[in-house]
Design an enzyme around this catalytic site. Structure first.
Site, PDB file in Angstrom:
ATOM      1  N   ASP A  91       0.904  -1.160  -0.079  1.00 51.43           N
ATOM      2  CA  ASP A  91      -0.212   0.061  -0.145  1.00 51.43           C
ATOM      3  C   ASP A  91       0.843   1.219  -0.014  1.00 51.43           C
ATOM      4  O   ASP A  91       1.677   1.449   0.746  1.00 51.43           O
ATOM      5  CB  ASP A  91      -0.811  -0.066   1.207  1.00 51.43           C
ATOM      6  N   HIS A 142      -0.322   4.581   0.189  1.00 47.42           N
ATOM      7  CA  HIS A 142      -0.890   5.654   0.593  1.00 47.42           C
ATOM      8  C   HIS A 142      -0.476   6.122   1.905  1.00 47.42           C
ATOM      9  O   HIS A 142      -0.420   5.479   2.618  1.00 47.42           O
ATOM     10  CB  HIS A 142      -2.572   5.355   0.630  1.00 47.42           C
ATOM     11  N   SER A 181      -5.403  -4.227   1.929  1.00 47.93           N
ATOM     12  CA  SER A 181      -4.510  -3.988   3.422  1.00 47.93           C
ATOM     13  C   SER A 181      -5.349  -4.316   4.608  1.00 47.93           C
ATOM     14  O   SER A 181      -4.698  -4.695   5.537  1.00 47.93           O
ATOM     15  CB  SER A 181      -4.275  -2.407   3.181  1.00 47.93           C
TER      16      SER A 181
HETATM   17 CO1  B1M Z   1      -5.384   5.672  -4.170  1.00 47.03          CO
HETATM   18  N1  B1M Z   1      -7.164   4.562  -3.807  1.00 47.03           N
HETATM   19  N2  B1M Z   1      -4.724   4.113  -5.337  1.00 47.03           N
HETATM   20  N3  B1M Z   1      -4.117   6.695  -4.725  1.00 47.03           N
HETATM   21  N4  B1M Z   1      -6.513   6.925  -3.358  1.00 47.03           N
HETATM   22  C1  B1M Z   1      -8.151   4.925  -2.720  1.00 47.03           C
HETATM   23  C2  B1M Z   1      -7.703   4.526  -1.308  1.00 47.03           C
HETATM   24  C3  B1M Z   1      -9.586   4.616  -3.413  1.00 47.03           C
HETATM   25  C4  B1M Z   1     -10.636   4.215  -2.131  1.00 47.03           C
HETATM   26  C5  B1M Z   1      -9.890   5.522  -4.408  1.00 47.03           C
HETATM   27  C6  B1M Z   1     -11.148   5.290  -4.964  1.00 47.03           C
HETATM   28  O1  B1M Z   1     -11.250   4.383  -5.765  1.00 47.03           O
HETATM   29  N5  B1M Z   1     -12.401   6.121  -4.671  1.00 47.03           N
HETATM   30  C7  B1M Z   1      -9.009   3.203  -3.962  1.00 47.03           C
HETATM   31  C8  B1M Z   1      -9.077   1.947  -2.995  1.00 47.03           C
HETATM   32  C9  B1M Z   1     -10.204   1.061  -3.486  1.00 47.03           C
HETATM   33  C10 B1M Z   1     -10.038  -0.187  -2.588  1.00 47.03           C
HETATM   34  O2  B1M Z   1      -8.979  -0.836  -2.359  1.00 47.03           O
HETATM   35  N6  B1M Z   1     -11.273  -0.728  -2.666  1.00 47.03           N
HETATM   36  C11 B1M Z   1      -7.739   3.564  -4.478  1.00 47.03           C
HETATM   37  C12 B1M Z   1      -6.815   2.712  -5.537  1.00 47.03           C
HETATM   38  C13 B1M Z   1      -7.690   1.733  -6.292  1.00 47.03           C
HETATM   39  C14 B1M Z   1      -5.690   3.106  -5.733  1.00 47.03           C
HETATM   40  C15 B1M Z   1      -4.672   2.297  -6.894  1.00 47.03           C
HETATM   41  C16 B1M Z   1      -4.774   0.801  -6.750  1.00 47.03           C
HETATM   42  C17 B1M Z   1      -5.110   2.702  -8.154  1.00 47.03           C
HETATM   43  C18 B1M Z   1      -4.268   2.127  -9.245  1.00 47.03           C
HETATM   44  O3  B1M Z   1      -3.120   2.021  -9.225  1.00 47.03           O
HETATM   45  N7  B1M Z   1      -5.234   1.608 -10.121  1.00 47.03           N
HETATM   46  C19 B1M Z   1      -3.315   2.468  -6.324  1.00 47.03           C
HETATM   47  C20 B1M Z   1      -2.813   1.841  -5.408  1.00 47.03           C
HETATM   48  C21 B1M Z   1      -1.251   1.594  -5.094  1.00 47.03           C
HETATM   49  C22 B1M Z   1      -0.892   1.009  -4.113  1.00 47.03           C
HETATM   50  O4  B1M Z   1      -1.057   1.348  -2.822  1.00 47.03           O
HETATM   51  N8  B1M Z   1      -0.248  -0.198  -4.141  1.00 47.03           N
HETATM   52  C23 B1M Z   1      -3.659   4.131  -5.805  1.00 47.03           C
HETATM   53  C24 B1M Z   1      -2.730   5.116  -5.885  1.00 47.03           C
HETATM   54  C25 B1M Z   1      -2.860   6.551  -5.413  1.00 47.03           C
HETATM   55  C26 B1M Z   1      -1.969   7.432  -5.449  1.00 47.03           C
HETATM   56  C27 B1M Z   1      -0.524   7.256  -5.369  1.00 47.03           C
HETATM   57  C28 B1M Z   1      -2.072   8.241  -6.667  1.00 47.03           C
HETATM   58  C29 B1M Z   1      -2.640   8.397  -4.291  1.00 47.03           C
HETATM   59  C30 B1M Z   1      -1.683   8.443  -2.934  1.00 47.03           C
HETATM   60  C31 B1M Z   1      -0.733   9.254  -2.706  1.00 47.03           C
HETATM   61  C32 B1M Z   1      -0.116   9.201  -1.409  1.00 47.03           C
HETATM   62  O5  B1M Z   1      -0.616   8.988  -0.403  1.00 47.03           O
HETATM   63  N9  B1M Z   1       1.204   9.647  -1.411  1.00 47.03           N
HETATM   64  C33 B1M Z   1      -3.993   8.056  -4.058  1.00 47.03           C
HETATM   65  C34 B1M Z   1      -4.910   8.754  -3.378  1.00 47.03           C
HETATM   66  C35 B1M Z   1      -4.472  10.273  -3.027  1.00 47.03           C
HETATM   67  C36 B1M Z   1      -6.019   8.295  -2.857  1.00 47.03           C
HETATM   68  C37 B1M Z   1      -7.355   8.770  -2.594  1.00 47.03           C
HETATM   69  C38 B1M Z   1      -8.196   9.777  -3.461  1.00 47.03           C
HETATM   70  C39 B1M Z   1      -7.275   9.748  -1.320  1.00 47.03           C
HETATM   71  C40 B1M Z   1      -6.511   9.107  -0.067  1.00 47.03           C
HETATM   72  C41 B1M Z   1      -5.822  10.208   1.187  1.00 47.03           C
HETATM   73  O6  B1M Z   1      -4.762  10.591   1.001  1.00 47.03           O
HETATM   74  N10 B1M Z   1      -6.920  10.879   1.912  1.00 47.03           N
HETATM   75  C42 B1M Z   1      -8.162   7.717  -1.866  1.00 47.03           C
HETATM   76  C43 B1M Z   1      -9.597   7.979  -1.763  1.00 47.03           C
HETATM   77  C44 B1M Z   1     -10.288   7.761  -0.619  1.00 47.03           C
HETATM   78  O7  B1M Z   1      -9.421   7.437   0.557  1.00 47.03           O
HETATM   79  N11 B1M Z   1     -11.618   7.430  -0.304  1.00 47.03           N
HETATM   80  C45 B1M Z   1      -7.765   6.653  -2.757  1.00 47.03           C
HETATM   81  C46 B1M Z   1      -6.680  11.789   2.702  1.00 47.03           C
HETATM   82  C47 B1M Z   1      -6.127  11.041   4.081  1.00 47.03           C
HETATM   83  C48 B1M Z   1      -5.816  12.180   5.004  1.00 47.03           C
HETATM   84  O8  B1M Z   1      -7.052  10.197   4.537  1.00 47.03           O
HETATM   85  O9  B1M Z   1      -5.473   8.171   4.522  1.00 47.03           O
HETATM   86  O10 B1M Z   1      -7.989   8.053   5.004  1.00 47.03           O
HETATM   87  P1  B1M Z   1      -6.700   8.684   5.237  1.00 47.03           P
HETATM   88  O11 B1M Z   1      -6.355   9.174   6.782  1.00 47.03           O
HETATM   89  C49 B1M Z   1      -7.436   9.377   7.406  1.00 47.03           C
HETATM   90  C50 B1M Z   1      -7.996   8.313   8.216  1.00 47.03           C
HETATM   91  O12 B1M Z   1      -8.217   7.233   7.530  1.00 47.03           O
HETATM   92  C51 B1M Z   1      -6.943   8.127   9.492  1.00 47.03           C
HETATM   93  O13 B1M Z   1      -6.704   9.566   9.594  1.00 47.03           O
HETATM   94  C52 B1M Z   1      -6.732  10.106   8.512  1.00 47.03           C
HETATM   95  C53 B1M Z   1      -7.288  11.542   8.811  1.00 47.03           C
HETATM   96  O14 B1M Z   1      -6.992  12.145  10.044  1.00 47.03           O
HETATM   97  N12 B1M Z   1      -5.983   7.298   9.333  1.00 47.03           N
HETATM   98  C54 B1M Z   1      -5.333   6.721  10.453  1.00 47.03           C
HETATM   99  C55 B1M Z   1      -5.230   7.005   8.526  1.00 47.03           C
HETATM  100  N13 B1M Z   1      -4.289   5.878   8.906  1.00 47.03           N
HETATM  101  C56 B1M Z   1      -4.332   5.987  10.059  1.00 47.03           C
HETATM  102  C57 B1M Z   1      -3.491   5.378  10.977  1.00 47.03           C
HETATM  103  C58 B1M Z   1      -3.753   5.302  12.337  1.00 47.03           C
HETATM  104  C59 B1M Z   1      -4.708   6.053  12.508  1.00 47.03           C
HETATM  105  C60 B1M Z   1      -5.552   6.942  11.954  1.00 47.03           C
HETATM  106  O15 B1M Z   1      -2.968   4.671  13.241  1.00 47.03           O
HETATM  107  C61 B1M Z   1      -2.144   3.984  12.897  1.00 47.03           C
END
Ligand code: B1M
Length: 215
Positions: free
Chosen positions: A98, A100, A151
């Protein structure tokens, strides 16, 4: 557009030009954390929705993520820091497979600013590396982040590995990331792990849980 809408728009459009000026203007009106939570994260949510519905292509998602990261880096020095120190050490990583890391890095910032030592290992970390770091740094807890559905499976395997290494009882685990749900962690994963495993919806819940764990 008004300032805060424009900032949100910059995240969605991945538009870096004028970002720092807008952030500085925003800082004169609101605290850094509020800008992140209410404005920038709203932009990232829109990006996720657009990508999920096929209206945005991956390279543009990446651009938005880069702008988000720059914005957080710019705001970070302006965040409130507590004077507390030495509350404990946590090893933090995005799990194997992963990439992200925006959420994980926010957790790092919030914990670091509130008295914890954070060993942030980065993305795609296998459990062996996470556990070596936990031993090396005598960590009080392990934090794993993951946004992909797969994940959540990796996290389960990681917990099983921690059980089999006998590390569960001394290492509480904090889990977060968009693919997880509270009930999956509190019901399914709690069944699996012999130690304490908790779910954090956001970075602040992560902080509260760490405070509760260390109390
Ligand atoms: Co990706 N991606 N992405 N992506 N991406 C998602 C996660 C996705 C939901 C988008 C969608 O389809 N709507 C989807 C997953 C689907 C699934 O698995 N069911 C997805 C996909 C499919 C993919 C790829 C597979 C796409 C592809 O290649 N075809 C690929 C995966 C690559 C891989 O991981 N092997 C991919 C790639 C990418 C980018 C590289 C382009 C980029 C990431 C860049 C980076 O992180 N440096 C990216 C992004 C930006 C996203 C979305 C749009 C935004 C994620 C984000 O940063 N959110 C995302 C959409 C979504 O999440 N709905 C998506 C903001 C961030 C602050 O939120 O990380 O959730 P989040 O953290 C929150 C809480 O969750 C929590 O605290 C934060 C807020 O305070 N939290 C924790 C998180 N971690 C925590 C740990 C803790 C406590 C709290 O304690 C340890």
């Amino acid at each position: 557009l008004p300032l805060f809408e424009r900032l949100e728009r910059r995240i969605v459009d991945g538009e870096r030009g004028g970002l720092e000026e807008d952030l500085d203007a925003a800082l004169r009106e609101r605290p850094a954390l509020e800008i992140i939570n209410d404005t920038l994260l709203a932009g990232m949510k829109t990006v996720g929705d657009l990508f999920g519905s096929g209206q945005m292509q991956l390279p543009f998602v990446l651009q938005s993520a880069e702008v988000m990261k720059s914005a957080v880096a710019h705001l970070e020095p302006h965040m409130e820091k507590s004077d507390a120190a030495g509350k404990g050490t946590i090893v933090l990583a995005t799990v194997k497979g992963d990439v992200h890391d925006i959420g994980k890095n926010l957790v790092d910032i919030i914990l670091s600013n509130n008295g914890y030592s954070v060993v942030n290992l980065g993305i795609k970390q296998p459990i062996s590396t996470i556990l070596s770091a936990a031993e090396e740094h005598r960590a009080d807890a392990v934090g794993m982040s993951g946004l992909l559905v797969k994940s959540t499976v990796v996290m389960k395997e990681n917990l099983q590995e921690m059980n089999s290494r006998g590390m569960a009882t001394r290492l509480p685990v904090l889990l977060g990331g968009a693919a997880l749900t509270r009930s999956y962690v509190e019901n399914d994963l709690s069944e699996v792990y012999e130690g304490r495993v908790s779910y954090a919806r956001d970075a602040f819940e992560g902080l509260r849980l760490m405070d509760a764990t260390m109390a």
